[in-house]
Design a protein around this motif. Structure first.
Motif, PDB file in Angstrom:
ATOM      1  N   GLU A   1     119.076 -15.826  91.158  1.00 54.37           N
ATOM      2  CA  GLU A   1     119.381 -16.374  89.842  1.00 54.37           C
ATOM      3  C   GLU A   1     120.883 -16.647  89.725  1.00 54.37           C
ATOM      4  O   GLU A   1     121.706 -16.021  90.398  1.00 54.37           O
ATOM      5  CB  GLU A   1     118.951 -15.401  88.743  1.00 54.37           C
TER       6      GLU A   1
ATOM      7  N   ARG B   1     123.808 -27.425  84.625  1.00 50.67           N
ATOM      8  CA  ARG B   1     123.103 -26.156  84.461  1.00 50.67           C
ATOM      9  C   ARG B   1     122.147 -25.951  85.629  1.00 50.67           C
ATOM     10  O   ARG B   1     121.196 -26.704  85.826  1.00 50.67           O
ATOM     11  CB  ARG B   1     122.344 -26.139  83.130  1.00 50.67           C
ATOM     12  N   ILE B   2     122.410 -24.888  86.407  1.00 56.22           N
ATOM     13  CA  ILE B   2     121.547 -24.533  87.531  1.00 56.22           C
ATOM     14  C   ILE B   2     121.125 -23.084  87.336  1.00 56.22           C
ATOM     15  O   ILE B   2     121.908 -22.167  87.579  1.00 56.22           O
ATOM     16  CB  ILE B   2     122.271 -24.709  88.879  1.00 56.22           C
ATOM     17  N   PRO B   3     119.925 -22.837  86.871  1.00 57.52           N
ATOM     18  CA  PRO B   3     119.509 -21.450  86.588  1.00 57.52           C
ATOM     19  C   PRO B   3     119.240 -20.616  87.833  1.00 57.52           C
ATOM     20  O   PRO B   3     119.347 -19.397  87.804  1.00 57.52           O
ATOM     21  CB  PRO B   3     118.233 -21.623  85.764  1.00 57.52           C
ATOM     22  N   ALA B   4     118.870 -21.264  88.960  1.00 52.92           N
ATOM     23  CA  ALA B   4     118.534 -20.505  90.161  1.00 52.92           C
ATOM     24  C   ALA B   4     118.720 -21.400  91.381  1.00 52.92           C
ATOM     25  O   ALA B   4     118.824 -22.631  91.278  1.00 52.92           O
ATOM     26  CB  ALA B   4     117.098 -19.978  90.101  1.00 52.92           C
ATOM     27  N   TYR B   5     118.771 -20.764  92.540  1.00 53.31           N
ATOM     28  CA  TYR B   5     118.907 -21.530  93.777  1.00 53.31           C
ATOM     29  C   TYR B   5     118.076 -20.869  94.869  1.00 53.31           C
ATOM     30  O   TYR B   5     117.702 -19.694  94.796  1.00 53.31           O
ATOM     31  CB  TYR B   5     120.369 -21.641  94.217  1.00 53.31           C
TER      32      TYR B   5
ATOM     33  N   ARG C   1     115.368 -16.482  97.003  1.00 53.78           N
ATOM     34  CA  ARG C   1     115.649 -17.036  95.675  1.00 53.78           C
ATOM     35  C   ARG C   1     116.598 -16.098  94.941  1.00 53.78           C
ATOM     36  O   ARG C   1     116.444 -14.872  94.974  1.00 53.78           O
ATOM     37  CB  ARG C   1     114.352 -17.190  94.876  1.00 53.78           C
TER      38      ARG C   1
ATOM     39  N   ILE D   1     117.214 -25.061  92.036  1.00 52.77           N
ATOM     40  CA  ILE D   1     115.820 -25.181  91.599  1.00 52.77           C
ATOM     41  C   ILE D   1     115.770 -25.044  90.082  1.00 52.77           C
ATOM     42  O   ILE D   1     116.690 -24.524  89.455  1.00 52.77           O
ATOM     43  CB  ILE D   1     114.913 -24.125  92.266  1.00 52.77           C
ATOM     44  N   GLU D   2     114.705 -25.560  89.516  1.00 54.36           N
ATOM     45  CA  GLU D   2     114.502 -25.537  88.058  1.00 54.36           C
ATOM     46  C   GLU D   2     115.642 -26.256  87.349  1.00 54.36           C
ATOM     47  O   GLU D   2     116.162 -25.805  86.337  1.00 54.36           O
ATOM     48  CB  GLU D   2     114.389 -24.103  87.548  1.00 54.36           C
ATOM     49  N   THR D   3     116.061 -27.389  87.896  1.00 58.11           N
ATOM     50  CA  THR D   3     117.130 -28.172  87.275  1.00 58.11           C
ATOM     51  C   THR D   3     116.804 -29.650  87.431  1.00 58.11           C
ATOM     52  O   THR D   3     116.187 -30.069  88.419  1.00 58.11           O
ATOM     53  CB  THR D   3     118.489 -27.861  87.919  1.00 58.11           C
ATOM     54  N   ASP D   4     117.218 -30.434  86.450  1.00 53.62           N
ATOM     55  CA  ASP D   4     116.963 -31.877  86.509  1.00 53.62           C
ATOM     56  C   ASP D   4     117.874 -32.558  87.521  1.00 53.62           C
ATOM     57  O   ASP D   4     117.455 -33.451  88.257  1.00 53.62           O
ATOM     58  CB  ASP D   4     117.163 -32.499  85.120  1.00 53.62           C
TER      59      ASP D   4
ATOM     60  N   LYS E   1     120.017 -32.902  90.897  1.00 54.64           N
ATOM     61  CA  LYS E   1     119.881 -32.371  92.249  1.00 54.64           C
ATOM     62  C   LYS E   1     121.172 -31.684  92.670  1.00 54.64           C
ATOM     63  O   LYS E   1     122.257 -32.233  92.522  1.00 54.64           O
ATOM     64  CB  LYS E   1     119.539 -33.494  93.228  1.00 54.64           C
TER      65      LYS E   1
END
Length: 742
Positions: free
Chosen positions: A624, A607-611, A622, A648-651, A653
């Motif tokens: 979504e 799960r990657i909500p944004a990059y 940035r 970003i905003e992900t556990d 990498k």
């Protein structure tokens, strides 16, 4: 009297409406034929009368009549076959002018700038775009009061709007820059004409409606095209729609301003090819850069390879000197030991600069990934020996540089092993995978895995005809087929990802004789990737899509019982490409040409909500990511160079990189010829200028019509010389007939 009259007309400096008054090739041909025919007839009859010993007075009379007759015939023929077609061609411009000729009428102009990368070419300390900006600024300064200008370039797609704030337009012109992605000039000229048509409809109100009703809009309409005439900026095929639009709008004058260099010179890196785009840490990455030259003499150039270290700094890795020649491209080859990832980026660069800077460097990106996990199912270790040896050579695997990691198991273990850890499962000459094994393979492929089935002499036919087997196999086995005549593999389908590289490698495997195969009839969901060269063209490699995954079947053995394929050099790349295709890594692209859509595959389980997108110019954007996205389409790719994408905003990498390079055509600098421009725009619908003086002369001609002064002076010369010639003819001495020898 005629001379005096023509002198008075010449002093008045008359003008004619703008049109193509030059004689075309057909006009010159007709003129030549008529002149040659009349002259030939005249001299033929004169020579004939001399041979007939015509009396002097009779000869003089006949000659006078002949001159009058030939002159009359020439005038009539010229009027019929030259003057009449000529006047019909320009009659529309003469009899139906769109606007009243007036140098001070307001102008509605579209200024179109070629903003392609070739406009960066620097000559006499100025780029081609800077020269175009200077000419455009001067031309706007000379426009009449109440004029309006619409500004556009080949990178924009917004609707064109005319502005009466000419100062603001000049300021916007000074801010124009070259762009990475551009539309063909043909399309933008068409958009300029459509903007004029829309503006014409808006002005047809009030006083404008009265002028339009009289056939005179009261506005001069013009399109200025500033370009270096590089062929890459135009469509390869002419636009019929553009030519029709130009024909429908004769009142819009088109001016092409050529700011290009007539004899450009340039050394460019036109292409950079990588041996792979997904590599293992410590493995070798082969890079081949094509170096080409435009104009000038052969010379030596230094090419350097650099890559970014962990701190993001470029480090020089190697260099090579190549001799470039305008007649052909040369190749600079490098081998890079890939450092740790997950992303490795770098560049290949020409050390010395030249007038065009953007093509002196090519960027590259590769993904550093762990070895692909491959499960090999075989009856014996000997059956799997050749496959494992080419996918994970022991000496390379011992160094930790193998691109694949192979695990070999017995067929009985297939139904119990967890397949989720593997990207590809290979069945090598299995007697009977059993229904449980087939069912497991079906689920594995449906979930996105790849299955490779290598048939051979151990295969039990009836075990491969079960319903569970048919759900997986890309065709129905019909039995073994021996070949009594020499038969080989046909790898001509180079459009398929598996065989694509064989075209560059010059074949491979095609010289190895195949003695036996399994005859497979591909069903409605299967297709033949490669065939044999036998009369029936039996399938050699067949595939099918199963859910999210793929299944490949190779219909001959790979253990040397039916052929010697494992001994050929092409066997290793064939199996390697099969694994890449089945593992979906062949679809992963990290190197793009500007204008292409950048698509990065995502793992849906992560799960990657944004990059965060880092551009070559160090800007960061940035964006979504919608839940369930499997392919990430990157917007705002408007620069050349290396990009980084970081989750970003992900556990977990997530990091990817990709590179964008310019098309090779942008570096060719081939200029459009007059004939090519005529094909795109029609010969009578545009004029060309190379500086502000020529442009303003062309514009004045377009607004007021062409000055007839040169034509009047030419006619005056002909009348004056002709009068003397005719007058002197009256005093010709009569020719005495030749005496007949006795």
């Amino acid at each position: 009297m005629a001379v005096i009259g023509l002198l008075a007309v010449a002093v008045a400096r008359p003008s004619v409406p703008p049109a193509d008054y030059s004689l075309h090739a057909t006009d010159w041909l007709r003129l030549s034929v008529i002149g040659a025919g009349c002259a030939g007839l005249y001299f033929f009859l004169i020579a004939r009368w001399k041979r007939q010993r015509t009396s002097p007075h009779e000869f003089t009379y006949r000659r006078s009549m002949l001159r009058a007759g030939v002159a009359t015939a020439a005038v009539l023929l010229l009027a019929l076959f030259v003057v009449w077609p000529y006047q019909r061609r320009i009659a529309a411009a003469i009899t139906q002018p769109t606007v009243t000729p007036d140098e001070y009428l307001p102008v509605a102009a579209v200024m179109l700038f070629d903003s392609s990368l070739s406009m960066q070419y620097r000559h006499e300390s100025k780029t081609r775009l800077e020269v175009a900006q200077e000419i455009a600024t001067k031309q706007i300064g000379s426009m009449p009061r109440l004029s309006r200008v619409a500004l556009c370039d080949t990178a924009g797609e917004a609707q064109l709007r005319f502005s009466s704030d000419l100062g603001g337009v000049v300021k916007r012109i000074s801010g124009l820059t070259e762009h990475v992605v551009n539309r063909p000039l043909d399309d933008r000229i068409l958009a300029a004409l459509e903007a004029h048509a829309a503006d014409h409809e808006q002005t047809r109100s009030g006083e404008g409606a009265a002028l339009a009703a009289a056939g005179k809009e009261g506005i001069l309409r013009e399109v200025y095209v500033f370009t270096d005439l590089a062929s890459s900026a135009w469509r390869k095929e002419t636009s019929q729609l553009l030519r029709e639009k130009l024909e429908q709008m004769p009142g819009v004058n088109v001016y092409v301003i050529d700011v290009g260099v007539l004899q450009p010179t340039n050394v460019a890196l036109t292409e950079l090819s990588l041996s792979d785009q997904i590599v293992g840490a410590g493995s070798s990455l082969e890079l081949r850069a094509a170096v080409s030259k435009t104009g000038g003499d052969p010379e030596e150039r230094l090419v350097e390879l650099s890559y970014e270290n962990a701190a993001g700094k470029l480090m020089k890795y190697g260099q090579q000197t190549v001799k470039v020649d305008p007649t052909s491209a040369v190749t600079a080859a490098f081998s890079l030991r890939v450092p740790a990832g997950p992303v490795v980026q770098g560049e290949v660069r020409l050390v010395s600069s030249d007038p065009l800077a953007f093509d002196d460097v090519r960027h590259f990106s590769v993904l550093v990934a762990p070895p692909t996990e491959i499960l090999v199912v075989a009856e014996t270790q000997a059956d799997a020996l050749y496959l494992v040896s080419v996918l994970a050579p022991p000496e390379i695997a011992a160094q930790g540089e193998a691109r694949h990691h192979c695990k070999v198991i017995q067929p009985s273990q297939l139904k119990t092993i967890d397949l989720s850890a593997f990207a590809v499962v290979c069945l090598v000459n299995i007697r009977d995978p059993e229904p449980a094994g087939w069912n497991k393979l079906e689920k594995f492929a449906a979930d996105g895995g790849g299955v490779a089935i290598f048939l051979g002499n151990r295969v039990e036919h009836d075990k491969y005809l079960s319903p569970a087997a048919k759900n997986v196999l890309p065709g129905i086995l019909k039995g073994q087929r021996p070949f009594n005549t020499p038969v080989f593999l046909d790898l001509a389908n180079v459009n398929h990802p598996i065989l694509k590289k064989f075209a560059d490698w010059g074949g491979g495997l095609g010289a190895v004789e195949i003695k036996r195969c399994w005859r497979v009839d591909p069903d409605q969901v299967a297709g033949a990737v490669a065939t044999y060269t036998d009369r029936d063209r039996l399938p050699a490699l067949v595939e099918r899509t199963l859910g999210k995954g793929r299944v490949l079947a190779f219909t001959t053995s790979m253990d040397r019982t039916w052929n010697d394929l494992p001994l050929d050099w092409g066997f290793a790349p064939l199996t390697y490409e099969m694994m890449r295709y089945l593992g979906r890594s062949s679809q992963a692209l990290f190197n793009y040409t500007s204008g292409e859509d950048v698509i990065l595959p995502l793992n849906t389980t992560q799960r990657i909500p944004a990059y965060l997108l880092r551009k070559p110019g160090l800007q960061q954007l940035r964006n979504e990511i919608a839940p369930g996205t499997s392919n990430l389409i990157i917007p705002d790719v408007d620069q050349l160079g290396n990009y980084r994408v970081t989750g970003i905003e992900t556990d977990a990498k997530f990091e990817r990189g990709f590179s964008v390079n310019a098309p090779a055509d942008e570096s060719k600098l081939d200029r459009m010829s007059k004939d090519e421009l005529d094909a795109h725009l029609a010969p009578e619908r545009y004029s060309i200028a190379r500086d502000i003086e020529n442009l303003q002369r062309n514009v004045k001609t377009g607004r007021l019509g062409r000055e007839a002064f040169p034509l009047v002076v030419l006619i005056l010369l002909f009348v004056f010389v002709g009068e003397h010639l005719v007058a002197n003819r009256f005093y010709d001495a009569e020719q005495q007939p030749e005496e007949t020898p006795r």
